[in-house]
Design a protein around this motif. Structure first.
Motif, short mmCIF file in Angstrom:
data_model
loop_
_atom_site.label_atom_id
_atom_site.label_comp_id
_atom_site.label_asym_id
_atom_site.label_seq_id
_atom_site.Cartn_x
_atom_site.Cartn_y
_atom_site.Cartn_z
N LYS A 12 -4.11 2.21 -3.45
CA LYS A 12 -3.25 2.25 -4.64
C LYS A 12 -2.01 3.08 -4.34
CE LYS A 12 -6.92 1.72 -8.02
NZ LYS A 12 -7.93 2.45 -8.81
N PHE A 13 -0.84 2.50 -4.67
CA PHE A 13 0.41 3.27 -4.67
C PHE A 13 0.76 3.47 -6.14
CE2 PHE A 13 0.92 0.48 -0.89
CZ PHE A 13 1.13 1.43 0.10
N ASP A 14 0.51 4.63 -6.70
CA ASP A 14 0.74 4.82 -8.14
C ASP A 14 0.15 3.65 -8.92
OD1 ASP A 14 2.07 7.22 -7.59
OD2 ASP A 14 3.93 6.12 -7.18
N GLU A 15 1.03 2.86 -9.56
CA GLU A 15 0.47 1.79 -10.41
C GLU A 15 0.18 0.50 -9.65
OE1 GLU A 15 4.95 1.50 -10.92
OE2 GLU A 15 3.40 2.97 -10.43
N VAL A 16 0.64 0.41 -8.38
CA VAL A 16 0.41 -0.83 -7.61
C VAL A 16 -0.92 -0.74 -6.87
CG1 VAL A 16 1.30 -2.35 -5.80
CG2 VAL A 16 2.90 -1.10 -7.27
N HIS A 17 -1.83 -1.66 -7.20
CA HIS A 17 -3.10 -1.74 -6.49
C HIS A 17 -2.91 -2.76 -5.37
CE1 HIS A 17 -7.78 -1.72 -7.03
NE2 HIS A 17 -7.41 -1.48 -5.80
N ALA A 18 -2.47 -2.27 -4.20
CA ALA A 18 -1.98 -3.16 -3.14
C ALA A 18 -3.09 -3.85 -2.36
CB ALA A 18 -1.09 -2.38 -2.19
N VAL A 19 -4.24 -3.17 -2.22
CA VAL A 19 -5.37 -3.74 -1.47
C VAL A 19 -6.63 -3.51 -2.31
CG1 VAL A 19 -6.75 -3.58 0.64
CG2 VAL A 19 -4.25 -3.35 0.75
N GLY A 36 -0.74 -14.55 4.15
CA GLY A 36 -0.57 -14.60 2.70
C GLY A 36 0.89 -14.37 2.40
N PRO A 37 1.30 -14.64 1.15
CA PRO A 37 2.71 -14.48 0.81
C PRO A 37 3.16 -13.03 0.86
CG PRO A 37 1.41 -15.09 -1.13
CD PRO A 37 0.48 -15.10 0.03
N SER A 38 4.45 -12.84 0.87
CA SER A 38 5.03 -11.51 0.90
C SER A 38 4.49 -10.67 -0.26
CB SER A 38 6.55 -11.67 0.79
OG SER A 38 7.13 -10.41 0.71
N GLY A 39 4.11 -9.43 0.06
CA GLY A 39 3.64 -8.51 -0.98
C GLY A 39 2.15 -8.60 -1.28
N CYS A 40 1.40 -9.39 -0.52
CA CYS A 40 -0.03 -9.57 -0.85
C CYS A 40 -0.91 -8.47 -0.27
CB CYS A 40 -0.52 -10.94 -0.40
SG CYS A 40 -0.72 -11.11 1.38
N GLY A 41 -0.32 -7.57 0.54
CA GLY A 41 -1.11 -6.43 1.03
C GLY A 41 -1.48 -6.47 2.50
N LYS A 42 -0.88 -7.36 3.26
CA LYS A 42 -1.21 -7.50 4.68
C LYS A 42 -0.82 -6.26 5.48
CE LYS A 42 1.58 -11.05 5.17
NZ LYS A 42 2.18 -11.17 3.83
N THR A 43 0.45 -5.87 5.34
CA THR A 43 0.94 -4.71 6.09
C THR A 43 0.19 -3.45 5.70
OG1 THR A 43 3.12 -5.66 6.46
CG2 THR A 43 2.97 -3.26 6.49
N THR A 44 -0.06 -3.29 4.43
CA THR A 44 -0.77 -2.09 3.97
C THR A 44 -2.15 -2.03 4.60
OG1 THR A 44 0.46 -2.18 1.89
CG2 THR A 44 -1.53 -0.85 1.91
N THR A 45 -2.84 -3.15 4.66
CA THR A 45 -4.17 -3.18 5.29
C THR A 45 -4.08 -2.79 6.76
OG1 THR A 45 -4.81 -4.95 3.77
CG2 THR A 45 -6.20 -4.64 5.71
#
Ligand code: ADP
Ligand code: MG
Length: 361
Positions: A12-19, A36-45
């Protein structure tokens, strides 16, 4: 060499639940692709696996070790980024040697490893150059070389080919595949490009909005997509979708709408039968349509108006109007199709897909 295990991983980044609650077993020597599309959490993972991003909850294991609290340096991984991240003032040799120097490898071992990697990548002649004296493809090879010399347990790739032009991207894709054959190092590879995912992955993870949609071998995902999203995301041109009603007809089942009236093949009757009187989303890939002949049964074909004809050489793409829907068909290169002409298209009955519109968004 090592497996990578991900257990109930959240970020979680503040309000964004990225993964969101990702669970995954990446096997030793496996080439695993996240797509997956841009912003779906790949890089964060990927960054959590690398240790560049903290974990909100869950566990990551590399080999047998839980690495949550290990700094990147101690995880025995090597990462390759999209933007290469080379040091501009250093020679290719020094760029490749840098990580080993930091880790206090002796000079002779560094030399041996840099030369070995440079030979594998075909950049032996460029070792004295600076990054600015290299082409994009050569720079990307240096970035790969810097990862290879480390002999890590796991390679992590974040869209490493997306800055290359189309032709070079295809070439480097093949080289990456050869490299993996040769080294056998476990790899986790992130891309938004479904062709890269399908061609590189031993298995592919499809993500959407931080959630894993499906994990499987490329053809498994292509042939048996778990949901509408996976079905629409993998394959090019994309799968056609049409909203249809399900009706019982002559002891069988039929799907219909303004432009379609198709028999449901018996093997699919079990799944579709529950929807009699209700709606389903029918899916058919462009390559599973062809121009019908007289011999094709009427109830496995439909009439369409040709809107656009794209002759690609290897195949011809037809943009079609079918009732209120539009569809794409991939047909033979010399298919006799004219704009505004009418055609009958035959459906491959073994490749019809159905999705429940109530549970799919
Ligand atoms: P992808 O690599 O699939 O394009 P990312 O992992 O980069 O996606 O991003 C996933 C989500 O997390 C996005 O909504 C993105 O905006 C958000 N995000 C990523 N990094 C940060 C950050 N450092 N701070 C806040 N939000 C972030
Ligand atoms: Mg990304």
């Amino acid at each position: 060499m090592a497996q990578v295990v991900i257990r109930n991983l959240n970020k979680k980044f503040d309000e964004v639940h990225a993964v969101k609650d990702v669970n995954l077993d990446i096997r030793d020597k496996e080439f695993m692709v996240f797509v997956g599309p841009s912003g779906c959490g790949k890089t964060t993972t990927l960054r959590m696996i690398a240790g560049l991003e903290s974990v909100t909850s869950g566990q990551i294991l590399i080999g047998e070790r839980v690495v949550n609290d290990l700094p990147p340096m101690d995880r025995d991984i090597a990462m390759v980024f999209q933007n290469y991240a080379l040091y501009p003032h250093m020679s290719v040799y020094d760029n490749m040697a840098f990580g080993l120097k930091m880790r206090k490898f002796d000079r002779e071992e560094i030399r041996r490893r840099v030369h070995e990697a440079a030979d594998i990548l075909g950049i032996r002649d460029y070792l004295h150059r600076k990054p600015r004296q290299l082409s994009g493809g050569q720079r990307q090879r240096v970035a790969l070389g810097r990862a290879i010399v480390r002999h890590p347990q796991v390679f992590l790739f974040d869209e490493p080919l997306s800055n290359l032009d189309a032709k070079l991207r295809v070439q480097m894709r093949v080289e990456l595949k050869k490299l993996h054959e040769r080294l056998g190092t476990t790899a986790v590879y992130v891309t938004h490009d479904q062709v890269e995912a399908m061609t590189l992955g031993d298995r592919v993870v499809v993500m959407r909005d931080g959630v894993v949609q499906q994990v499987g071998e490329p053809l498994e995902l292509y042939n048996r997509p778990a949901n509408l999203f996976v079905a629409g995301f993998l394959g090019s041109p994309a799968m056609n979708f049409s909203r249809v009603r399900v009706a019982a007809a002559n002891g069988g089942l039929r799907i219909e709408n303004e432009g379609l009236r198709l028999a449901v093949p018996p093997p699919l009757a079990g799944r579709v039968g529950r929807y009699v009187g209700r709606e389903l989303t029918f899916g058919i890939r462009p390559e599973d349509l062809r121009i019908a002949t007289e011999a094709d049964p009427r109830d496995l074909s439909f009439e369409a108006v040709v809107e656009v004809v794209e002759r690609l050489g290897s195949e011809t793409l037809l943009d079609l109007s079918v009732g209120a829907d539009t569809m794409v068909a991939a047909v033979e290169p010399d298919a006799p199709a004219r704009v505004r002409g009418r055609l009958r298209l035959a459906v491959n009955p073994e490749r019809m897909h159905f999705f429940d519109p109530a549970t799919e968004t």
